[in-house]
Scaffold this active site. Structure first.
Site, PDB file in Angstrom:
ATOM      1  N   ASP A 110      42.266  13.622  -6.953  1.00 28.80           N
ATOM      2  CA  ASP A 110      43.264  14.680  -6.753  1.00 28.80           C
ATOM      3  C   ASP A 110      44.579  14.074  -6.275  1.00 28.80           C
ATOM      4  O   ASP A 110      44.598  12.990  -5.688  1.00 28.80           O
ATOM      5  CB  ASP A 110      42.785  15.658  -5.663  1.00 28.80           C
ATOM      6  CG  ASP A 110      41.730  16.635  -6.182  1.00 28.80           C
ATOM      7  OD1 ASP A 110      41.492  16.693  -7.401  1.00 28.80           O
ATOM      8  OD2 ASP A 110      41.150  17.353  -5.339  1.00 28.80           O
TER       9      ASP A 110
ATOM     10  N   ARG B 281      44.929  15.143 -15.272  1.00 28.07           N
ATOM     11  CA  ARG B 281      44.918  16.601 -15.047  1.00 28.07           C
ATOM     12  C   ARG B 281      46.355  16.972 -14.666  1.00 28.07           C
ATOM     13  O   ARG B 281      46.912  16.417 -13.719  1.00 28.07           O
ATOM     14  CB  ARG B 281      43.982  16.968 -13.902  1.00 28.07           C
ATOM     15  CG  ARG B 281      44.103  18.446 -13.514  1.00 28.07           C
ATOM     16  CD  ARG B 281      43.571  18.729 -12.119  1.00 28.07           C
ATOM     17  NE  ARG B 281      42.157  18.570 -11.998  1.00 28.07           N
ATOM     18  CZ  ARG B 281      41.564  18.274 -10.830  1.00 28.07           C
ATOM     19  NH1 ARG B 281      42.280  18.089  -9.740  1.00 28.07           N
ATOM     20  NH2 ARG B 281      40.268  18.150 -10.763  1.00 28.07           N
TER      21      ARG B 281
HETATM   22  C1  FAD Z   1      41.628  22.679 -11.516  1.00 30.08           C
HETATM   23  C2  FAD Z   1      42.821  22.551 -10.630  1.00 30.08           C
HETATM   24  C3  FAD Z   1      42.975  21.420  -9.861  1.00 30.08           C
HETATM   25  C4  FAD Z   1      44.091  21.264  -9.053  1.00 30.08           C
HETATM   26  N1  FAD Z   1      44.311  20.080  -8.397  1.00 30.08           N
HETATM   27  C5  FAD Z   1      45.456  19.910  -7.720  1.00 30.08           C
HETATM   28  C6  FAD Z   1      45.789  18.655  -7.148  1.00 30.08           C
HETATM   29  O1  FAD Z   1      45.041  17.674  -7.230  1.00 30.08           O
HETATM   30  N2  FAD Z   1      46.972  18.550  -6.484  1.00 30.08           N
HETATM   31  C7  FAD Z   1      47.853  19.607  -6.379  1.00 30.08           C
HETATM   32  O2  FAD Z   1      48.922  19.444  -5.797  1.00 30.08           O
HETATM   33  N3  FAD Z   1      47.550  20.803  -6.904  1.00 30.08           N
HETATM   34  C8  FAD Z   1      46.391  20.982  -7.566  1.00 30.08           C
HETATM   35  N4  FAD Z   1      46.118  22.199  -8.112  1.00 30.08           N
HETATM   36  C9  FAD Z   1      46.918  23.389  -7.727  1.00 30.08           C
HETATM   37  C10 FAD Z   1      48.150  23.558  -8.594  1.00 30.08           C
HETATM   38  O3  FAD Z   1      49.076  22.557  -8.300  1.00 30.08           O
HETATM   39  C11 FAD Z   1      48.809  24.922  -8.335  1.00 30.08           C
HETATM   40  O4  FAD Z   1      49.170  25.007  -6.995  1.00 30.08           O
HETATM   41  C12 FAD Z   1      47.935  26.112  -8.678  1.00 30.08           C
HETATM   42  O5  FAD Z   1      47.168  25.871  -9.818  1.00 30.08           O
HETATM   43  C13 FAD Z   1      48.792  27.361  -8.941  1.00 30.08           C
HETATM   44  O6  FAD Z   1      49.664  27.125  -9.997  1.00 30.08           O
HETATM   45  P1  FAD Z   1      49.510  27.729 -11.481  1.00 30.08           P
HETATM   46  O7  FAD Z   1      49.649  26.616 -12.433  1.00 30.08           O
HETATM   47  O8  FAD Z   1      48.277  28.505 -11.605  1.00 30.08           O
HETATM   48  O9  FAD Z   1      50.811  28.590 -11.672  1.00 30.08           O
HETATM   49  P2  FAD Z   1      51.517  29.722 -10.813  1.00 30.08           P
HETATM   50  O10 FAD Z   1      52.871  29.859 -11.417  1.00 30.08           O
HETATM   51  O11 FAD Z   1      51.409  29.452  -9.352  1.00 30.08           O
HETATM   52  O12 FAD Z   1      50.661  30.991 -11.152  1.00 30.08           O
HETATM   53  C14 FAD Z   1      50.597  31.559 -12.437  1.00 30.08           C
HETATM   54  C15 FAD Z   1      49.726  32.795 -12.373  1.00 30.08           C
HETATM   55  O13 FAD Z   1      48.389  32.414 -12.044  1.00 30.08           O
HETATM   56  C16 FAD Z   1      47.803  33.331 -11.134  1.00 30.08           C
HETATM   57  N5  FAD Z   1      47.518  32.620  -9.855  1.00 30.08           N
HETATM   58  C17 FAD Z   1      47.948  31.401  -9.481  1.00 30.08           C
HETATM   59  N6  FAD Z   1      47.464  31.053  -8.271  1.00 30.08           N
HETATM   60  C18 FAD Z   1      46.723  32.097  -7.875  1.00 30.08           C
HETATM   61  C19 FAD Z   1      45.948  32.355  -6.713  1.00 30.08           C
HETATM   62  N7  FAD Z   1      45.849  31.468  -5.718  1.00 30.08           N
HETATM   63  N8  FAD Z   1      45.299  33.529  -6.633  1.00 30.08           N
HETATM   64  C20 FAD Z   1      45.380  34.443  -7.635  1.00 30.08           C
HETATM   65  N9  FAD Z   1      46.090  34.245  -8.764  1.00 30.08           N
HETATM   66  C21 FAD Z   1      46.750  33.093  -8.879  1.00 30.08           C
HETATM   67  C22 FAD Z   1      48.791  34.436 -10.970  1.00 30.08           C
HETATM   68  O14 FAD Z   1      48.518  35.410 -11.926  1.00 30.08           O
HETATM   69  C23 FAD Z   1      50.108  33.760 -11.264  1.00 30.08           C
HETATM   70  O15 FAD Z   1      51.084  34.669 -11.696  1.00 30.08           O
HETATM   71  C24 FAD Z   1      45.035  22.340  -8.963  1.00 30.08           C
HETATM   72  C25 FAD Z   1      44.875  23.479  -9.745  1.00 30.08           C
HETATM   73  C26 FAD Z   1      43.804  23.594 -10.586  1.00 30.08           C
HETATM   74  C27 FAD Z   1      43.688  24.810 -11.441  1.00 30.08           C
END
Ligand code: FAD
Length: 310
Positions: free
Chosen positions: A135, A186
């Site tokens: 991560d 990722r």
């Molecule tokens: C499998 C996976 C691994 C990850 N690993 C890391 C990592 O190693 N390091 C790191 O910095 N980040 C990591 N992340 C987190 C990532 O950086 C984002 O903070 C997170 O995925 C929210 O961003 P988004 O791309 O979904 O977009 P956003 O623009 O935040 O969200 C888009 C839409 O998704 C939905 N959504 C998003 N988050 C939520 C929530 N918490 N609850 C409900 N609905 C939500 C909503 O409908 C929102 O409008 C990971 C995410 C995933 C999916």
């Protein structure tokens, strides 16, 4: 702008001891509010969650929650714990995929400790064809995480991948570097509040960078993971994959446990590969707060569950 402020606020709240103790009283009860996003406090609960998802056609990666350790003995203990988790996952015959953080393996002790511990985990996992994802943490760890990843790569380990965050300006170059290496990436937007010099100031820019870098990884990368819940980006990814003749088995979508379960199921039903990131462990509070910070509507969900439980 609002997103960035909310991320910062929840990051601050994550360090509050009062909130943490309130949360630990209510959050992990049988139907506790935190269970929506965290599978449980032990590996068996996480494995149960993975089994359920796999029955629905999804796959899993497990993540033992915990933040940085500063003592070599703690890093060694966490390393042993990871190996036990891999062993338990092998026994349970669930997806051979684990996500971990280098600060849990001793990155804040020193690099050598983190490398030694990572190698222990990788040596064990590669004997079982098991994949380990490193991560990405906050930006003060970006360079050292990538350096360490490349060191491991040059030592010949291939059962390991990395995470890159499109919120950071540097990621355009990092993506190219990982493509040249042939490493599995990722792609995420980034969960940490970063300063404007190194990160994009607006969500629009972060999203644009995401689409651009996802396209580069789809076309030239090695089995990229498109890790987002953003429906627009997911649709664009599908379109880009079709337009460039990238077959659905050459990449996967990844989403977090409890987030957009509808979308996870819909993608799997369409024939796409979907992996769900299943966090578990006793130190779930900071992770939980990061998820609230991403979507303030989740606060209402938590408040409602708390009222029900009292
Ligand atoms: C499998 C996976 C691994 C990850 N690993 C890391 C990592 O190693 N390091 C790191 O910095 N980040 C990591 N992340 C987190 C990532 O950086 C984002 O903070 C997170 O995925 C929210 O961003 P988004 O791309 O979904 O977009 P956003 O623009 O935040 O969200 C888009 C839409 O998704 C939905 N959504 C998003 N988050 C939520 C929530 N918490 N609850 C409900 N609905 C939500 C909503 O409908 C929102 O409008 C990971 C995410 C995933 C999916």
């Amino acid at each position: 702008m609002l997103d960035i402020l909310s991320k910062g606020l929840f990051q601050l709240l994550a360090s509050s001891e009062g909130l943490k103790s309130l949360a630990s009283t209510y959050g992990m009860r049988r139907y506790g509010f935190a269970r929506r996003f965290i599978a449980g406090e032990n590996v068996h609960e996480a494995i149960d969650a993975a089994h359920k998802l796999e029955k629905e056609g999804l796959s899993a990666t497990l993540d033992l929650l915990g933040e940085s350790v500063t003592q070599p003995s703690d890093a060694k203990r966490t390393t042993r714990e990871y190996i036990q988790i891999i062993d338990a996952m092998l026994d349970a015959e669930i997806s051979r995929n684990l996500s971990l953080k280098l600060t849990q393996l001793g990155l804040d002790v020193d690099r050598a400790t983190a490398i030694d511990n990572l190698r222990r985990v990788l040596d064990f996992s590669q004997r079982h064809d098991f994949f380990v994802r490193v991560d990405m943490e906050g930006s003060r760890y970006t360079q050292v995480t990538l350096d360490l990843f490349e060191t491991i790569w040059h030592l010949g380990y291939r059962n390991v991948g990395i995470v890159l965050q499109t919120a950071l300006r540097r990621t355009t170059e990092d993506v190219q570097r990982m493509i040249r290496l042939g490493a599995r990436v990722r792609l995420v937007k980034g969960a940490y509040k970063e300063s404007w010099g190194i990160a994009y100031a607006s969500k629009r820019e972060v999203d644009h960078a995401y689409v651009r870098l996802a396209e580069a990884l789809l076309i030239n990368g090695c089995y990229p993971a498109i890790a987002t819940h953003d429906p627009k980006i997911i649709e664009m990814t599908k379109t880009m994959a079709r337009a460039t003749a990238v077959a659905p088995d050459r990449f996967e979508f990844q989403m977090l446990f409890g987030v957009r379960r509808d979308l996870q199921a819909a993608l799997a039903a369409e024939g796409f590969r979907v992996r769900v990131y299943i966090p578990f462990g006793r130190e779930w509070f900071p992770y939980f707060m990061r998820r609230l910070g991403e979507r303030p509507a989740n606060v209402a969900f938590v408040a409602k569950s708390l009222l029900r439980e009292r």
